[in-house]
Design an enzyme around this catalytic site. Structure first.
Site, PDB file in Angstrom:
ATOM      1  N   SER A 141       3.950  -1.560  -5.736  1.00 16.72           N
ATOM      2  CA  SER A 141       3.290  -2.131  -4.745  1.00 16.72           C
ATOM      3  C   SER A 141       2.466  -1.013  -4.162  1.00 16.72           C
ATOM      4  O   SER A 141       2.527   0.243  -4.296  1.00 16.72           O
ATOM      5  CB  SER A 141       4.372  -2.565  -3.726  1.00 16.72           C
ATOM      6  N   TYR A 154      11.712  -0.925   2.030  1.00 12.80           N
ATOM      7  CA  TYR A 154      10.843  -1.518   0.791  1.00 12.80           C
ATOM      8  C   TYR A 154       9.839  -0.367   0.518  1.00 12.80           C
ATOM      9  O   TYR A 154       9.872  -0.097  -0.946  1.00 12.80           O
ATOM     10  CB  TYR A 154      10.064  -2.693   1.448  1.00 12.80           C
ATOM     11  N   LYS A 158       9.987   1.102  -3.188  1.00 14.47           N
ATOM     12  CA  LYS A 158       8.668   1.169  -4.126  1.00 14.47           C
ATOM     13  C   LYS A 158       8.034   2.397  -4.484  1.00 14.47           C
ATOM     14  O   LYS A 158       7.595   2.675  -5.747  1.00 14.47           O
ATOM     15  CB  LYS A 158       7.494   0.138  -3.666  1.00 14.47           C
TER      16      LYS A 158
END
Length: 295
Positions: A141, A154, A158
């Site tokens: 991402s 998150y 990632k």
């Protein structure tokens, strides 16, 4: 003969395939004549996706963080569809909110699914990838480019998944296995829709107009599938993200500068509460975790 032609009739594994980018990738690969194994936590939705595909498929309701279950699944996929030539580690969850107020188990779960789950996926299917000289695609991402506030789990997961894939790439290159990293931006999945809370809306407002755009799932999946066709070491969805790579050292400074202006203003409006796991996929993960704790 193109790589896409080479893959016709072979098999691919996609985790997190019940919805969103995973389901979109299943449609793209199936249209190329690639048989697909769909892995995820929502058996009914996996079956719905499978019924829509024009190729032989198989579905496995499995938690990507469960080593033993994933190893059993890898053996089952190989018996049913043959050794996969492509494995895509796409399963992911997210939460939003201040780190200090976050639930420790929820924060940890994001790391487990997005990072540990990717490693478990790679480990489980590595024998097949080695035998097929295959392609492993890690879905990362732009959260790995410049970490945003209130998305610490998150962003950390990632960035870790990106680093894991880079390490694996170096280890496996001489054995004929290619490892790719897919960088996705704002995509119209239920997770992103749920994540578009006050803080992210503010941060997006400070992005250049083109960078604020949310892309349709099928378009993002098409870009990623072209990367699979080419065994690309890096895949950008959208392609213009390639131009952002040289700017990565500057992005944390930009995010910090924006956050220093935005967060105090938000604090005046009241506390920002943790979101819990986001979207329908997050809800499915919570239900699956509950079943695991209370069989």
């Amino acid at each position: 003969m193109s790589q896409a032609d080479v893959l016709r009739g072979r098999s691919a594994v996609i985790t997190g395939a019940a919805r969103g980018i995973g389901a979109g990738l299943a449609r793209q690969l199936a249209a190329r004549g690639i048989r697909v194994a769909l892995l995820g936590l929502e058996g009914d939705r996996l079956e719905t996706v499978a019924r829509s595909l024009p190729v032989p498929t198989c579905c496995y309701e499995v938690d990507v963080t469960d080593d033993e279950a994933m190893e059993r699944t890898a053996r089952a996929v190989t018996r049913t569809l043959g050794a996969p030539s492509v494995v895509i580690a796409n399963a992911g969850v997210a939460e939003g909110g201040p780190f200090a107020a976050s639930d420790a188990s929820t924060w940890r779960r994001v790391i487990e699914v997005n990072l540990v789950g990717s490693a478990v996926t790679a480990r489980s299917f590595l024998p097949q990838l080695l035998s097929e000289h295959g392609y492993f695609l890690q879905i990362a991402s732009t959260a790995a480019f410049g970490s945003a506030p209130l998305m610490s789990a998150y962003c950390a997961s990632k960035a870790g998944a990106e680093s894991f894939a880079q390490s694996l790439r170096a280890e496996l290159a001489h054995q004929g296995v290619t490892v790719g990293i897919g960088y996705v931006h704002w995509t119209d999945t239920d997770m992103i829709q749920d994540a578009d809370h006050t803080v992210l809306r503010e941060l997006r407002a400070h992005m250049p107009p083109g960078a604020r755009r949310t892309y349709p799932v099928d378009q993002v999946a098409a870009w990623l599938a072209r990367g699979v066709d080419r065994r690309s070491p890096t895949v950008y969805a959208p392609p213009w993200l390639r131009c952002v790579q040289p700017l990565r050292p500057l992005l944390p400074l930009v995010v910090s500068a924006v956050s220093r202006r935005v967060l105090p203003r938000l604090a005046e409006q009241g506390p920002v509460e943790p979101t819990g796991l986001l979207g329908a996929g997050g809800l499915a993960d919570r239900h699956a975790s509950g079943r695991a704790r209370h069989p």
